[in-house]
Design an enzyme around this catalytic site. Structure first.
Site, short mmCIF file in Angstrom:
data_model
loop_
_atom_site.label_atom_id
_atom_site.label_comp_id
_atom_site.label_asym_id
_atom_site.label_seq_id
_atom_site.Cartn_x
_atom_site.Cartn_y
_atom_site.Cartn_z
N ASP A 14 9.81 2.63 0.95
CA ASP A 14 8.70 3.39 1.53
C ASP A 14 8.78 3.27 3.05
O ASP A 14 8.50 2.22 3.61
CB ASP A 14 7.38 2.83 0.99
CG ASP A 14 6.16 3.57 1.52
OD1 ASP A 14 6.27 4.26 2.55
OD2 ASP A 14 5.09 3.43 0.91
N LYS A 70 3.82 10.74 7.87
CA LYS A 70 3.21 10.38 9.16
C LYS A 70 3.90 11.07 10.33
O LYS A 70 3.71 12.26 10.54
CB LYS A 70 3.13 8.88 9.30
CG LYS A 70 2.12 8.23 8.35
CD LYS A 70 1.81 6.82 8.69
CE LYS A 70 0.79 6.18 7.74
NZ LYS A 70 -0.57 6.68 7.92
N PHE A 129 0.86 -1.18 0.00
CA PHE A 129 0.00 0.00 0.00
C PHE A 129 0.89 1.23 0.00
O PHE A 129 1.73 1.40 0.88
CB PHE A 129 -0.92 0.03 1.21
CG PHE A 129 -1.85 1.22 1.20
CD1 PHE A 129 -3.04 1.19 0.49
CD2 PHE A 129 -1.51 2.39 1.88
CE1 PHE A 129 -3.88 2.29 0.46
CE2 PHE A 129 -2.35 3.49 1.85
CZ PHE A 129 -3.54 3.44 1.14
#
Length: 399
Positions: A223, A252, A138
């Site tokens: 990532d 984040k 994802f």
């Protein structure tokens, strides 16, 4: 207004892209959140791995307030002091050479993809290159990020997506090898798969992919949006493996609530990839975001948050392993540091709702994993409190 009025108002005005939990959160303090009814929740979700310092951290908030009083936004047509300071700190902790600040993790992925494609274009003198991504990955919701997300459920309504993407099996080096051609410009994956079920990369997989990239002049893109910023006990998860990427993404906890992301690269990639006019953003790297990143990294380094996560993460692992031994419907624990998952044969959505009733916030990962991504400042007492509430939620499924 009461809680139901707030929820009804949101459902009547906001685009229905989320099935939200029936709670209206109003304020936070430490590692706890409070709803509009005054109910207290122990937070083991942290805004989906964002709020590393929890809520109400005075030093962090004061830094934001001070910057807001000075300057919030100017655009990237001009220099500003906070983003320059933030860039220096970010490059120091990451070991990369150049960084571009975005507004989100998805935008960081978009930038990483563009940088890899431009690098190959500069090298070969033509376009038409391919990227290898991983099944069950994802990377975000935009068309580019969806194109490298290995989940047909997310992709199908929006096809055709970006061409030139192949998918390999995560932690299967032979699967990656089989996808490499002369068109391959990058291999992209999460160092720890998050939404796909909390799967850390195997050391031999990390090392093997790095070797394939070096042998074929392919860029390795890691990532680190969820697993980075000390969540695994290392500032970035790849540092545990000693396998450095050519390009990496972050977001984040990078801003601890202020919307900010980043993609960074080595000088070699920077020299041959994005040049003036190739990429840009109006808001990215504005003074407020820069102040947030600068303060977050300063605090994480000074307080040695990564070491704290290693210690508390080991305690959490021990306690979660004990739950797997205790309950037949829990079949495994996976994760690193304070990015952990419990695999369950019970419906995850129902467990999350029952936990909410007990005053505990946890979330899912995939269809069968309870995800634990608490603020990085939790202590053992908070792990114990979480276990007590979680077991109360479990008890409602056991006859």
């Amino acid at each position: 207004m009461n809680k139901q009025d707030y929820m009804n108002g949101a459902e009547n005005t906001l685009l229905h892209t989320y099935n939200r939990f029936p709670v209206v959160l109003e304020k936070g303090e430490g590692v706890y959140l409070y709803d509009t009814d005054g109910k207290k929740y122990l937070d083991f979700a942290a805004g989906i791995a964002v709020n590393a310092f929890g809520y109400g951290n005075e030093e962090y908030l004061n830094a934001l307030k001070a910057q807001a009083d000075k300057l919030i936004h100017t655009s990237n047509l001009y220099y500003n002091v906070p983003i320059g300071n933030a860039a220096q700190r970010f490059l120091k902790i990451s070991g990369m050479d150049r960084v571009f600040f975005t507004n989100s993790g998805t935008e960081a992925i978009e930038g990483a993809i563009k940088a890899a494609k431009k690098y190959a274009y500069t090298r070969d003198g033509h376009a038409g290159h391919e990227i290898i991504a991983m099944q069950h990955s994802f990377h975000g919701r935009t068309i580019g990020a969806l194109s490298v997300t290995g989940n047909a459920h997310y992709q199908e309504p929006f096809e055709p997506l970006m061409p030139g993407v192949k998918f390999a099996e995560y932690n299967n080096l032979d699967s990656v090898k089989a996808q490499i051609t002369e068109k391959t410009c990058a291999i992209l994956f999460e160092t720890v798969q998050g939404e796909g079920g909390i799967y850390p990369a195997a050391p031999e997989f990390m090392e093997g992919v790095r070797r394939l990239c070096d042998e074929n002049d392919i860029l390795l893109i890691l990532d680190e949006i969820q697993c980075g910023m000390a969540r695994t006990g290392y500032m970035f998860a790849w540092q545990k493996y000693g396998v450095k990427p050519d390009i990496m993404t972050s977001a984040k906890a990078l801003g601890c609530g202020v919307p900010v992301g980043a993609f960074a690269m080595t000088e070699t990639v920077a020299e041959k990839s994005l040049a003036p006019g190739d990429h840009g953003t109006t808001y990215g790297g504005n003074p407020l975001a820069g102040a947030a990143v600068d303060k977050v990294i300063e605090m994480m380094e000074r307080e040695n948050i990564a070491a704290h996560v290693q210690k508390i993460g080991a305690y959490l692992e021990e306690k979660l392993d004990a739950l797997v031994e205790k309950y037949d419907f829990l079949t495994a624990r996976r994760g690193m540091g304070l990015l952990q998952g419990l695999v369950s044969t019970m419906p995850i959505g129902e467990i999350v709702l029952k936990a909410l009733e007990e005053g505990l916030l946890v979330i899912s990962a995939g269809s069968d994993v309870i995800r634990f991504v608490p603020p990085l400042v939790i202590e053992k007492e908070h792990v114990d409190e979480m276990l007590e509430k979680l077991e109360k939620a479990f008890s409602q499924f056991i006859s």
